[in-house]
Enzyme design. Sequence first.
Site, PDB file in Angstrom:
ATOM      1  N   GLY A   1      26.220  30.342  29.643  1.00 45.46           N
ATOM      2  CA  GLY A   1      26.302  31.756  30.014  1.00 45.46           C
ATOM      3  C   GLY A   1      27.537  32.367  29.369  1.00 45.46           C
TER       4      GLY A   1
ATOM      5  CB  ILE B   1      32.377  30.694  31.020  1.00 46.43           C
ATOM      6  CG1 ILE B   1      32.978  31.754  31.958  1.00 46.43           C
ATOM      7  CG2 ILE B   1      33.396  29.599  30.723  1.00 46.43           C
ATOM      8  CD1 ILE B   1      33.330  31.258  33.333  1.00 46.43           C
TER       9      ILE B   1
ATOM     10  N   PRO C   1      15.541  25.462  27.818  1.00 48.66           N
ATOM     11  CG  PRO C   1      13.763  24.334  26.796  1.00 48.66           C
ATOM     12  CD  PRO C   1      14.358  24.636  28.134  1.00 48.66           C
TER      13      PRO C   1
ATOM     14  CG  ASP D   1      41.443  25.794  36.165  1.00 48.28           C
ATOM     15  OD1 ASP D   1      42.653  25.613  36.415  1.00 48.28           O
ATOM     16  OD2 ASP D   1      40.862  26.881  36.317  1.00 48.28           O
TER      17      ASP D   1
ATOM     18  CG  HIS E   1      40.494  27.618  40.814  1.00 46.38           C
ATOM     19  ND1 HIS E   1      39.484  27.344  41.700  1.00 46.38           N
ATOM     20  CD2 HIS E   1      39.999  28.584  39.988  1.00 46.38           C
ATOM     21  CE1 HIS E   1      38.431  28.122  41.450  1.00 46.38           C
ATOM     22  NE2 HIS E   1      38.735  28.877  40.405  1.00 46.38           N
TER      23      HIS E   1
END
Lengths: 312, 312
Positions: free
Chosen positions: A148, A150, A172, A254, A278
């Site tokens: 997506g 990110i 896919p 993170d 984070h």
Amino acid sequence: LGTVGPVTVVSLPDQDWVDAVGEVPGIDAVPWDLRSEPARPDQIELVVPSYLGPPELLARLAGLPSLRAVQLLTAGYETAQPYLPQGVQLANAAGVHDASTAELAVTLMLASLRGIPDFVRGQERSHWGSRALGPSLADRRVLLVGYGGIGQAVARRLQGFEVAICAVASSPRDGDHLVQRVHGIDELGDLLPDHDVVVLAVPLTDATKGMVDGPFLAAMKHGALLVNVSRGKVVDTDALVRAAAEGRVAAALDVTDPEPLPPGHPLWTTPGVLVSPHVGGATSAFRPRALALLRDQLRAFGAGEPLRNIVT
Amino acid sequence: LGTVGPVTVVSLPDQDWVDAVGEVPGIDAVPWDLRSEPARPDQIELVVPSYLGPPELLARLAGLPSLRAVQLLTAGYETAQPYLPQGVQLANAAGVHDASTAELAVTLMLASLRGIPDFVRGQERSHWGSRALGPSLADRRVLLVGYGGIGQAVARRLQGFEVAICAVASSPRDGDHLVQRVHGIDELGDLLPDHDVVVLAVPLTDATKGMVDGPFLAAMKHGALLVNVSRGKVVDTDALVRAAAEGRVAAALDVTDPEPLPPGHPLWTTPGVLVSPHVGGATSAFRPRALALLRDQLRAFGAGEPLRNIVT
């Protein structure tokens, strides 16, 4: 004075945000921190809660008779949902945190591969380390699990690094200018053994919760690096600690489960594990991108057009 | 057996290198570490010394009557020059280390801006840090001082990071697909105050020695980051320690003066300074790129064509 159209009242976290957003046609923005009494509570139609405020404050939304929408400044919305009054729309800040979070994924990847944690620990005791040939990111094969906003922002950042990039998503599809093809998640088992770096950039859903378990980690190439900038619960922490302790994988995280990581937790001390607290989205990149989203959304709201990023 | 052309004898650091380079037309490669007696010393026309061997070993070159050229595996050549017999050509490994060194420049930049050293120190004491908004690389202005192979490789890596990139070289010239224009070094004073990150990627010459002095550091934007992947002596270390101790600049240094940095040196403990022990080129990226260069150079040498990267 000429004709004045109808004005829509919205609240922003504080006067700074009101000033920074500036004039938006059809919108009258008032500051409200969800703690004090708001100005004009009967007229507020849209609320923007503060970025890092506790979700419990959203209980105050129930007292706003004209409320139609809530615009979050976070991508996650699971903690806001329980407080949402019936019939009120919820929009998240999808996209706002992509630059900062993807940047941290690449930072963690580079820092881990190039040995920055060792150098920092060396520096603490004035130790100039040796010059043995360590790994570079160049020539590595990077697997993006989740493609997506990110995942795509990570791929954009990796373009210049002389790496091979492969993307996997829930189903896919054709590739884009960054990757040749987006593989379906059912191909993951075949792809894992071929990759040196695996980046988790998926949302936390029933399908992704605990996805990185013992068999996933065992399928990874020996010594490969797992980078997690999604949610801690995507990874089975115990399985990761075992794999890292045995030197089968390295990890740069993170996000963790539990979070915050308590003192004495084995992730703090397992060799080859780098932990950041984070901070994926929490940078100077947040505010300009949040302001751009708010200006777009308020303009649309004032003009009676649909909001973007509606999640419920 | 058909007709066999003349064969040129060259030495490579060891049998591994001989095997890895493989067959090259017109070339007969023998292993030689410059310590033992070489096979066919009278016939060796080109020597490739080992990557990290001490320069004193090059004194052995004087015993090779047919020697015409030396191919280094380093970019720097100042320590080899004194041992070069009269009339022998010297070629360096320009380009071979660009990927790895530029990658480290970006690694140091990201690690420093995103707070990795603090997180590593936090991890040492099981401390989950706060979520205050720190700086991102996104939206920063990056100044590349030096725009040869390494500077360009840094620019390529920064393309996806939502930054503004500006390049400076010894003389101004047109830009390329990465930067709009290459500014001349005389414009540096005007450019420094406008940039958040300054990357040093210049060779060490009379012109660059001590270039980053008190006035250079004072011209930098308050709180800006200096990244050095060139040579330690490009920076006046005392001036940098003063500027960093006063919080005027941060620094991320792969090279220092002196080097190695001795125990007790103030750079080890100055806040905002990250030190890596000269590992810019020393990664897995080295060998495949070195092999590609050697194959090209030996083919040219065997065919009687000029070598690339001749430095003297």
